[in-house]
Motif scaffolding. Structure first.
Motif, PDB file in Angstrom:
ATOM      1  N   ASN A 183      -3.281  -5.394   1.719  1.00  0.00           N
ATOM      2  CA  ASN A 183      -3.743  -5.923   3.010  1.00  0.00           C
ATOM      3  C   ASN A 183      -4.514  -4.899   3.833  1.00  0.00           C
ATOM      4  O   ASN A 183      -4.865  -5.155   4.988  1.00  0.00           O
ATOM      5  N   ASP A 228       0.828  -1.204   0.000  1.00  0.00           N
ATOM      6  CA  ASP A 228       0.000   0.000   0.000  1.00  0.00           C
ATOM      7  C   ASP A 228       0.868   1.262   0.000  1.00  0.00           C
ATOM      8  O   ASP A 228       0.570   2.238  -0.691  1.00  0.00           O
ATOM      9  N   ILE A 283      -3.677  -2.526   5.430  1.00  0.00           N
ATOM     10  CA  ILE A 283      -3.002  -2.095   6.667  1.00  0.00           C
ATOM     11  C   ILE A 283      -1.651  -1.480   6.304  1.00  0.00           C
ATOM     12  O   ILE A 283      -0.981  -1.928   5.380  1.00  0.00           O
TER      13      ILE A 283
HETATM   14 MG    MG Z   1      -0.189  -2.768   3.590  1.00  0.00          MG
END
Ligand code: MG
Ligand code: TPP
Length: 652
Positions: A186, A156, A188
């Protein structure tokens, strides 16, 4: 998923977590979450041969999420690269083969140094450009001698970085079909949920940039990952595969940001082993895992290379001239031996060093078929362009890359081209905006690679555009970056020498800065002196030295004449490169800047870096101001009279 796939993935997860816990440092979250992605890529797709790590037609793998180094080291170990179990056990320790983040040139099989998020994926675009160009140059029907993919694993954070978006936008525009990005999605990141900082639609975003998008809903489903990678490879566009994973899969705190970067306590490792039903000894891969990787990574890679060797032999028989040329591309077999028709300038004539830079580079590009590069939408200003037309889907043999106003990606892409091998990459912009791409220069310096960064408009003499466009601190910042050669040539002779010296396989990147305004071509400058970093251009009888470079050298020489009229016969030293001067012998340094001499340095930029050589520095430690150039010299005191005056007041 087969039992053995499951065993391999769980081995990567547990051994990875144990490496990190042993090191008391590292990032278990990505290892546990994305092990199935890289296991699938390595065992089912990637063509690498550990016995010939530099095989030219290998696939390139970029771990853009460099904090996942643990995973990469384990995969390289299992794939037969020269990394032992002891190396894995020494993860992140002093002097180990397995440093905190992947390091190019240090860890066998690592294609690029990563860690600063966004750099890896952006450089991967450069690798794909190099592949695409060479493919167009050499492949013939049924003879695809250049045919490999560039794979990226990103997270990310990588995709939040501006540089990644600049690079992705250009990759889509260029239609780089051999680029496959695997996105460890994910939800996160370090501070918590990605949703705290992002709400955009990745699919729409990438499709809008002319990418193909594929999605895998379950990041543990190796067959689904496999299918998606197949589709991404078949796509004619660059492709991103968004794979939904769970950070820290199997750990008690899986799915939470707390697993991102903290070693797992021993109890948590026990739970992990239990959750994964894994009971093999600590920090150990079992024979079945080794065997599986041997058969599925090493054997496939060896076969791919031996097939390629056969193909290359057949190619050489059928197209001997192309094969010879390809050899030169692959093994840096080009050099310029004859400089008879190189552009030259008469002493006493005037030319801006940016024009010289552009003309000399054009000439080099006409001599060397492996150079490629361009400007960040400033070709008319920097004078820097590649040869053979604009590179793109309609002209993959073009060597002029129109980067658009994407300085940061431009530099990272050039690093990727350099790392791919076979091509020499350069790029250009306004010097003040070197700040926009500095992180990529730093990467090049860390990796010891010779990417060439060319900048015009290198002082306040930019004039009317004002302080936002007038560089002050950039020279000091770049000169203070280790392993970067900053050349600031004073005239056409120095500039020609600098450019020629930089388009080579040096083990450092080079920055060359040039003037916007015309400068006199001086009879006293020398190519040999330029390459030594500093040399005497005027020998005076006194122990006083005026030290200068770039556009201020001619003004400094005029100041020396003024001082001579006042009875002070000073020497003048031209110092186009502090980096190269610092590498000279003590004797040479003493001959140019004797310890007993009193030195005044003169440069239109921050004074900080000059005190290393000078007792007094005439510089500019404020931002510039918008005005026509004719007022600049007086305003900042860079006239022969004012320099002479300042010398008499402060040095003599
Ligand atoms: Mg991530
Ligand atoms: C340019 C840059 N900024 C910050 C960091 C520090 N950092 C490393 S990983 C990370 C979190 C990134 O999140 P993501 O890519 O989603 O990784 P995950 O937590 O999912 O493993 C951060 C902030 C970095 N390495 N590079």
């Amino acid at each position: 998923m087969s039992t053995i796939d499951n065993k391999c993935i769980n081995s990567l997860r547990v051994v990875g977590a144990e490496m990190i816990t042993k090191a008391k440092s590292g990032h278990p979250g990505i290892v546990l979450g994305s092990a199935p992605i890289l296991h699938t890529l390595f065992t089912r797709h990637i063509n690498l041969n550990a016995n010939d790590a530099k095989w030219f037609d290998r696939d390139r793998f970029v771990l853009s999420a460099g904090h996942g180094s643990t995973l990469l080291y384990m995969l390289l170990h299992l794939s037969g690269f020269n990394l032992t179990v002891d190396d894995l056990k020494n993860f992140r320790q002093k002097g180990s083969m397995t440093p905190g983040h992947p390091e190019y040139g240090h860890v066998p099989g690592v294609e690029i140094t990563t860690g600063p998020l966004g750099q890896g994926i952006s450089s991967a675009v450069g690798m794909a450009i190099a592949e695409n160009f060479l493919e167009a140059k050499f492949n013939k029907p049924e003879y695809n001698v250049i045919d490999h993919f560039t794979y990226v694993l990103c997270g990310d954070g990588d995709l939040q970085e501006g540089v990644a978006m600049e690079a992705a936008s250009l990759a889509g525009h260029l239609g780089l079909g051999q680029l496959v990005v695997l996105y460890d999605s994910n939800d996160i990141q370090l501070d918590g949920e990605v949703a705290l900082a992002n709400s955009e639609n990745t699919k729409m975003k990438f499709e809008a940039m002319n990418w193909d998008y594929f999605k895998v809903e379950d990041g543990n489903d190796v067959d689904a990952i496999d299918e998606a990678i197949k589709a991404a490879k078949a796509s004619a566009k660059p492709a991103i595969v968004e794979i939904k994973t769970v950070i820290g899969y199997g750990a008690p705190n899986s799915g939470e940001s707390s697993i991102h970067g903290k070693p797992m306590p021993a109890d948590d490792i026990k739970t992990l082993r239990k959750n994964l039903a894994y009971s093999e000894p600590e920090l150990t891969f079992t024979e079945d895992v080794y065997d599986f990787y041997k058969e599925n990574v090493l054997a496939r890679g060896e076969k791919a290379e031996s097939d390629w060797n056969e193909l290359l032999n057949a190619y050489a028989n059928k197209f001997p001239e192309d094969a010879e040329e390809l050899n030169k591309f692959m093994f840096d077999g080009f050099s310029i031996d004859n400089t008879d028709d190189m552009p030259t300038w008469e002493d006493g004539s005037e030319e801006s060093t940016r024009k010289v830079m552009g003309k000399v580079l054009d000439w080099i590009n006409s001599k060397l078929p492996n150079t490629i590069g361009g400007s960040a939408d400033l070709t008319a200003s920097t004078m820097v362009k590649g040869a053979d037309g604009i590179y793109g889907p309609s002209n993959t043999l073009g060597r002029n890359i129109k980067f658009g106003v994407r300085e940061h990606a431009m530099a990272a892409i050039c690093n990727g081209i350099t790392l791919h091998g076979g091509m020499f990459a350069f790029c250009a912009g306004f010097f003040v905006f070197s700040d926009y791409l500095k992180p990529a220069i730093r990467q090049a310096a860390i990796m010891n690679i010779p990417t060439l960064f060319l900048f015009s408009h290198d002082t306040v003499c930019v004039g009317e555009d004002g302080p936002t466009h007038q560089p002050i601190e950039q020279l000091t910042a770049l000169r203070s970056t280790p392993n970067v050669n900053v050349y600031r040539p004073a005239d056409s002779r120095e500039m020609t020498a600098a450019v020629l010296d930089s388009v080579k396989k040096n083990n450092y990147p080079t920055v060359i800065t040039s003037s916007r305004q015309a400068l006199p071509n001086l009879a006293c400058t020398s190519a040999e002196g330029t390459k030594k970093g500093a040399y005497t251009v005027r020998k005076g009888k006194s122990d006083y030295i005026l030290l200068s470079c770039g556009s201020e050298l001619s003004i400094t020489l005029a100041a020396a004449d003024k001082l001579a009229e006042q009875g002070v016969d000073v020497s003048v030293v031209s110092m186009p490169s502090q980096f190269l001067f610092d590498k000279q012998t003590a004797e040479y340094k003493e001959s140019v800047l004797p310890k007993k001499a009193k030195v005044m340095a003169i440069e239109m930029g921050a004074t900080l870096g000059w005190y290393k050589y000078a007792d007094y520095v005439k510089g500019i430690d404020t931002f510039g101001a918008s005005m026509p150039i004719k007022y600049i010299f007086d305003e900042y005191g860079f006239t022969a009279d004012k320099i002479a005056e300042e010398f008499m007041a402060n040095v003599k």
